[in-house]
Motif scaffolding. Structure first.
Motif, PDB file in Angstrom:
ATOM      1  N   VAL A  56       0.868  -1.180   0.000  1.00  0.00           N
ATOM      2  CA  VAL A  56       0.000   0.000   0.000  1.00  0.00           C
ATOM      3  C   VAL A  56       0.901   1.225   0.000  1.00  0.00           C
ATOM      4  O   VAL A  56       1.775   1.362   0.850  1.00  0.00           O
ATOM      5  N   GLU A  57       0.668   2.098  -0.970  1.00  0.00           N
ATOM      6  CA  GLU A  57       1.449   3.328  -1.066  1.00  0.00           C
ATOM      7  C   GLU A  57       0.514   4.528  -0.987  1.00  0.00           C
ATOM      8  O   GLU A  57      -0.554   4.514  -1.599  1.00  0.00           O
ATOM      9  N   THR A  58       0.932   5.535  -0.251  1.00  0.00           N
ATOM     10  CA  THR A  58       0.183   6.780  -0.161  1.00  0.00           C
ATOM     11  C   THR A  58       1.164   7.903   0.136  1.00  0.00           C
ATOM     12  O   THR A  58       2.264   7.661   0.623  1.00  0.00           O
ATOM     13  N   VAL A  59       0.758   9.121  -0.175  1.00  0.00           N
ATOM     14  CA  VAL A  59       1.576  10.292   0.107  1.00  0.00           C
ATOM     15  C   VAL A  59       0.780  11.179   1.053  1.00  0.00           C
ATOM     16  O   VAL A  59      -0.385  11.477   0.796  1.00  0.00           O
ATOM     17  N   ARG A  96      -0.308  17.440  -9.608  1.00  0.00           N
ATOM     18  CA  ARG A  96      -1.595  16.883 -10.042  1.00  0.00           C
ATOM     19  C   ARG A  96      -1.703  17.164 -11.533  1.00  0.00           C
ATOM     20  O   ARG A  96      -1.792  18.318 -11.968  1.00  0.00           O
ATOM     21  N   ILE A  97      -1.665  16.120 -12.331  1.00  0.00           N
ATOM     22  CA  ILE A  97      -1.622  16.259 -13.779  1.00  0.00           C
ATOM     23  C   ILE A  97      -2.842  17.014 -14.315  1.00  0.00           C
ATOM     24  O   ILE A  97      -2.722  17.897 -15.163  1.00  0.00           O
ATOM     25  N   ARG A  98      -4.015  16.699 -13.808  1.00  0.00           N
ATOM     26  CA  ARG A  98      -5.252  17.294 -14.321  1.00  0.00           C
ATOM     27  C   ARG A  98      -5.263  18.806 -14.205  1.00  0.00           C
ATOM     28  O   ARG A  98      -5.654  19.508 -15.128  1.00  0.00           O
ATOM     29  N   THR A  99      -4.825  19.342 -13.057  1.00  0.00           N
ATOM     30  CA  THR A  99      -4.939  20.780 -12.799  1.00  0.00           C
ATOM     31  C   THR A  99      -3.614  21.527 -12.871  1.00  0.00           C
ATOM     32  O   THR A  99      -3.601  22.753 -12.919  1.00  0.00           O
ATOM     33  N   GLY A 100      -2.506  20.801 -12.803  1.00  0.00           N
ATOM     34  CA  GLY A 100      -1.204  21.448 -12.779  1.00  0.00           C
ATOM     35  C   GLY A 100      -0.785  21.907 -11.393  1.00  0.00           C
ATOM     36  O   GLY A 100       0.296  22.467 -11.228  1.00  0.00           O
ATOM     37  N   GLU A 101      -1.641  21.660 -10.371  1.00  0.00           N
ATOM     38  CA  GLU A 101      -1.280  22.036  -9.005  1.00  0.00           C
ATOM     39  C   GLU A 101      -0.012  21.278  -8.604  1.00  0.00           C
ATOM     40  O   GLU A 101       0.199  20.147  -9.043  1.00  0.00           O
ATOM     41  N   SER A 102       0.784  21.903  -7.733  1.00  0.00           N
ATOM     42  CA  SER A 102       2.006  21.233  -7.297  1.00  0.00           C
ATOM     43  C   SER A 102       2.208  21.429  -5.808  1.00  0.00           C
ATOM     44  O   SER A 102       1.504  22.210  -5.168  1.00  0.00           O
ATOM     45  N   GLY A 103       3.180  20.706  -5.268  1.00  0.00           N
ATOM     46  CA  GLY A 103       3.488  20.791  -3.849  1.00  0.00           C
ATOM     47  C   GLY A 103       2.353  20.290  -2.978  1.00  0.00           C
ATOM     48  O   GLY A 103       1.671  19.330  -3.340  1.00  0.00           O
ATOM     49  N   ASP A 104       2.146  20.938  -1.839  1.00  0.00           N
ATOM     50  CA  ASP A 104       1.096  20.512  -0.894  1.00  0.00           C
ATOM     51  C   ASP A 104      -0.292  20.520  -1.524  1.00  0.00           C
ATOM     52  O   ASP A 104      -1.144  19.717  -1.180  1.00  0.00           O
ATOM     53  N   ASP A 105      -0.538  21.436  -2.448  1.00  0.00           N
ATOM     54  CA  ASP A 105      -1.856  21.496  -3.100  1.00  0.00           C
ATOM     55  C   ASP A 105      -2.149  20.252  -3.922  1.00  0.00           C
ATOM     56  O   ASP A 105      -3.303  19.901  -4.135  1.00  0.00           O
ATOM     57  N   ALA A 106      -1.113  19.589  -4.388  1.00  0.00           N
ATOM     58  CA  ALA A 106      -1.306  18.382  -5.200  1.00  0.00           C
ATOM     59  C   ALA A 106      -1.539  17.144  -4.355  1.00  0.00           C
ATOM     60  O   ALA A 106      -2.028  16.139  -4.846  1.00  0.00           O
ATOM     61  N   ILE A 107      -1.177  17.225  -3.077  1.00  0.00           N
ATOM     62  CA  ILE A 107      -1.371  16.078  -2.195  1.00  0.00           C
ATOM     63  C   ILE A 107      -2.781  16.085  -1.702  1.00  0.00           C
ATOM     64  O   ILE A 107      -3.473  15.151  -1.626  1.00  0.00           O
TER      65      ILE A 107
END
Length: 107
Positions: A56-59, A96-107
């Motif tokens: 099981v993998e999660t971030v 997040r590929i769909r929105t381009g969000e990165s860093g904490d916002d992508a988690i």
């Protein structure tokens, strides 16, 4: 983390209770201190040194890692060899590929 297959639902419950909904689950096989097991089939002994496991993998955010580890250990521990292991890795970046969000916002 690598756990016993029968403990997957307990792990999912812990993650859901902590509002962690993203995970990757892989059915796998392996061995550690168990060194496998022996089975007899038609009178012949077979050494099965790879046992079924679940990966099981999660971030998650750094702030909840300690609590998450504690709750998962509490939920899946049987006290027997083969309970599994938890590995913690730093994540350099998340996007997040769909929105381009990165860093904490992508988690």
């Amino acid at each position: 983390m690598i756990i016993r297959p029968e403990k997957l639902e307990e792990v999912k419950a812990v993650l859901n209770n902590l509002c962690i909904y993203g995970m990757t689950v892989t059915m796998t096989s392996g061995c550690g201190n168990q060194k496998g097991m022996k089975e007899v089939y038609h009178g012949t002994v077979y050494n099965l040194n790879l046992l079924p496991k679940v990966k099981v993998e999660t971030v998650v955010h750094d702030e909840i890692v300690t609590e998450l580890i504690s709750k998962i250990c509490e939920a899946v521990k049987t006290g027997e060899i083969g309970d599994g292991k938890i590995f913690v890795f730093p994540v350099e970046e998340a996007v997040r590929i769909r929105t381009g969000e990165s860093g904490d916002d992508a988690i």
